[in-house]
Write a protein that holds these residues in place. Sequence first.
Motif, mmCIF file in Angstrom:
data_model
loop_
_atom_site.group_PDB
_atom_site.id
_atom_site.type_symbol
_atom_site.label_atom_id
_atom_site.label_comp_id
_atom_site.label_asym_id
_atom_site.label_seq_id
_atom_site.Cartn_x
_atom_site.Cartn_y
_atom_site.Cartn_z
ATOM 1 N N PHE A 37 0.826 -1.221 0.000
ATOM 2 C CA PHE A 37 0.000 0.000 0.000
ATOM 3 C C PHE A 37 0.848 1.254 0.000
ATOM 4 O O PHE A 37 1.970 1.271 0.498
ATOM 5 C CB PHE A 37 -1.046 -0.007 1.122
ATOM 6 N N CYS A 38 0.297 2.322 -0.612
ATOM 7 C CA CYS A 38 1.036 3.546 -0.908
ATOM 8 C C CYS A 38 0.232 4.781 -0.520
ATOM 9 O O CYS A 38 -0.966 4.709 -0.306
ATOM 10 C CB CYS A 38 1.301 3.660 -2.411
ATOM 11 N N ARG A 39 0.928 5.905 -0.507
ATOM 12 C CA ARG A 39 0.217 7.185 -0.442
ATOM 13 C C ARG A 39 -0.043 7.640 -1.886
ATOM 14 O O ARG A 39 0.668 7.209 -2.811
ATOM 15 C CB ARG A 39 1.025 8.197 0.346
ATOM 16 N N SER A 41 0.682 10.114 -3.691
ATOM 17 C CA SER A 41 1.738 10.746 -4.485
ATOM 18 C C SER A 41 2.823 9.782 -4.923
ATOM 19 O O SER A 41 3.744 10.175 -5.622
ATOM 20 C CB SER A 41 2.372 11.885 -3.687
ATOM 21 N N CYS A 42 2.732 8.514 -4.483
ATOM 22 C CA CYS A 42 3.811 7.576 -4.790
ATOM 23 C C CYS A 42 4.052 7.499 -6.294
ATOM 24 O O CYS A 42 3.120 7.379 -7.080
ATOM 25 C CB CYS A 42 3.496 6.183 -4.251
ATOM 26 N N LYS A 43 5.332 7.548 -6.665
ATOM 27 C CA LYS A 43 5.692 7.566 -8.085
ATOM 28 C C LYS A 43 5.820 6.156 -8.665
ATOM 29 O O LYS A 43 6.307 5.977 -9.776
ATOM 30 C CB LYS A 43 7.016 8.316 -8.290
ATOM 31 N N SER A 44 5.396 5.147 -7.902
ATOM 32 C CA SER A 44 5.487 3.790 -8.439
ATOM 33 C C SER A 44 4.543 3.654 -9.631
ATOM 34 O O SER A 44 3.657 4.481 -9.838
ATOM 35 C CB SER A 44 5.138 2.772 -7.359
ATOM 36 N N LYS A 45 4.737 2.584 -10.378
ATOM 37 C CA LYS A 45 3.968 2.363 -11.611
ATOM 38 C C LYS A 45 2.454 2.450 -11.343
ATOM 39 O O LYS A 45 1.970 1.943 -10.349
ATOM 40 C CB LYS A 45 4.329 0.971 -12.130
ATOM 41 N N PRO A 68 3.529 -1.801 3.817
ATOM 42 C CA PRO A 68 3.781 -0.430 3.338
ATOM 43 C C PRO A 68 4.858 -0.395 2.260
ATOM 44 O O PRO A 68 5.834 -1.130 2.339
ATOM 45 C CB PRO A 68 4.259 0.295 4.602
ATOM 46 N N CYS A 69 4.657 0.445 1.288
ATOM 47 C CA CYS A 69 5.608 0.627 0.189
ATOM 48 C C CYS A 69 6.917 1.208 0.727
ATOM 49 O O CYS A 69 6.903 2.142 1.531
ATOM 50 C CB CYS A 69 4.980 1.572 -0.831
ATOM 51 N N LYS A 70 8.043 0.655 0.265
ATOM 52 C CA LYS A 70 9.334 1.154 0.755
ATOM 53 C C LYS A 70 9.694 2.482 0.097
ATOM 54 O O LYS A 70 10.533 3.223 0.585
ATOM 55 C CB LYS A 70 10.418 0.119 0.450
ATOM 56 N N ARG A 71 9.046 2.744 -1.009
ATOM 57 C CA ARG A 71 9.389 3.945 -1.746
ATOM 58 C C ARG A 71 8.726 5.195 -1.135
ATOM 59 O O ARG A 71 9.370 6.220 -0.932
ATOM 60 C CB ARG A 71 8.924 3.775 -3.190
ATOM 61 N N CYS A 72 7.428 5.108 -0.832
ATOM 62 C CA CYS A 72 6.734 6.318 -0.355
ATOM 63 C C CYS A 72 6.467 6.291 1.152
ATOM 64 O O CYS A 72 5.975 7.275 1.712
ATOM 65 C CB CYS A 72 5.431 6.513 -1.116
ATOM 66 N N CYS A 73 6.787 5.165 1.825
ATOM 67 C CA CYS A 73 6.644 5.059 3.278
ATOM 68 C C CYS A 73 5.327 5.667 3.772
ATOM 69 O O CYS A 73 5.333 6.702 4.457
ATOM 70 C CB CYS A 73 7.809 5.739 3.984
HETATM 71 ZN ZN LIG Z 1 4.495 3.731 -2.696
#
Ligand SMILES: [Zn+2]
Length: 205
Positions: A37-39, A41-45, A68-73
């Motif tokens: 899961f992401c916020r 604004s996450c720039k993931s695909k 939780p996504c490691k990219r957008c925390c």
């Molecule tokens: Zn994310």
Amino acid sequence: MKEYGALLPEEKWQAVIQCDSRYDGVFFYGVRTTGIFCRPSCKSKAPVPGNIIFFEHPAEARQLGFRPCKRCCPERTVFQPELELVKKVQEIIGDGYQNRVDVQHISRQLGVSKNHLIKLFKRYYGVTPAQYITSRRVAKAVELLRQGEAGILEVAYAAGFGSLSTFYKCFKERTGYAPGEVRENTDLLATCVTADSCQTVLETS
Ligand SMILES: [Zn+2]
């Protein structure tokens, strides 16, 4: 800040595909195929619509087994310096609209460029700071006229207008009436709220 309950699925979906940071902290989304899961604004695909599920809180996502996504925390406290800045602008206007507050003055006070400030404010509130200042002044003038205590000139200055002609012009534009008409018939803008709660028709311009 948007209220979660007021958001339509379509709006949430748009926020996700546009990576719109204004919705960070308002909702979260999980992708069924990845279990992440992401916020917004996450720039993931960009996910496939059918695979996505919305949450109001990270805890709901956790409960359903999403990580939780490691990219957008998404669980990290949302840090929104932009939102803080525009709230500060709104606060300064609220304190100063009856005086000579203007955008130039605010941008100097906050140490940001005037253009940047206008752009940000408009993105969050849908109107420019100048339009917002005018709205506050008109709303205040309506309030004063309805109280029937002061003369038109006093009302204009007390509400923060620099001249009578500006007052007449802005007042008519926002309310559809001349100040004198409202003074004569205080029921005319009965639905207008006071200057302190500004989510009124006066806002739209
Ligand atoms: Zn994310």
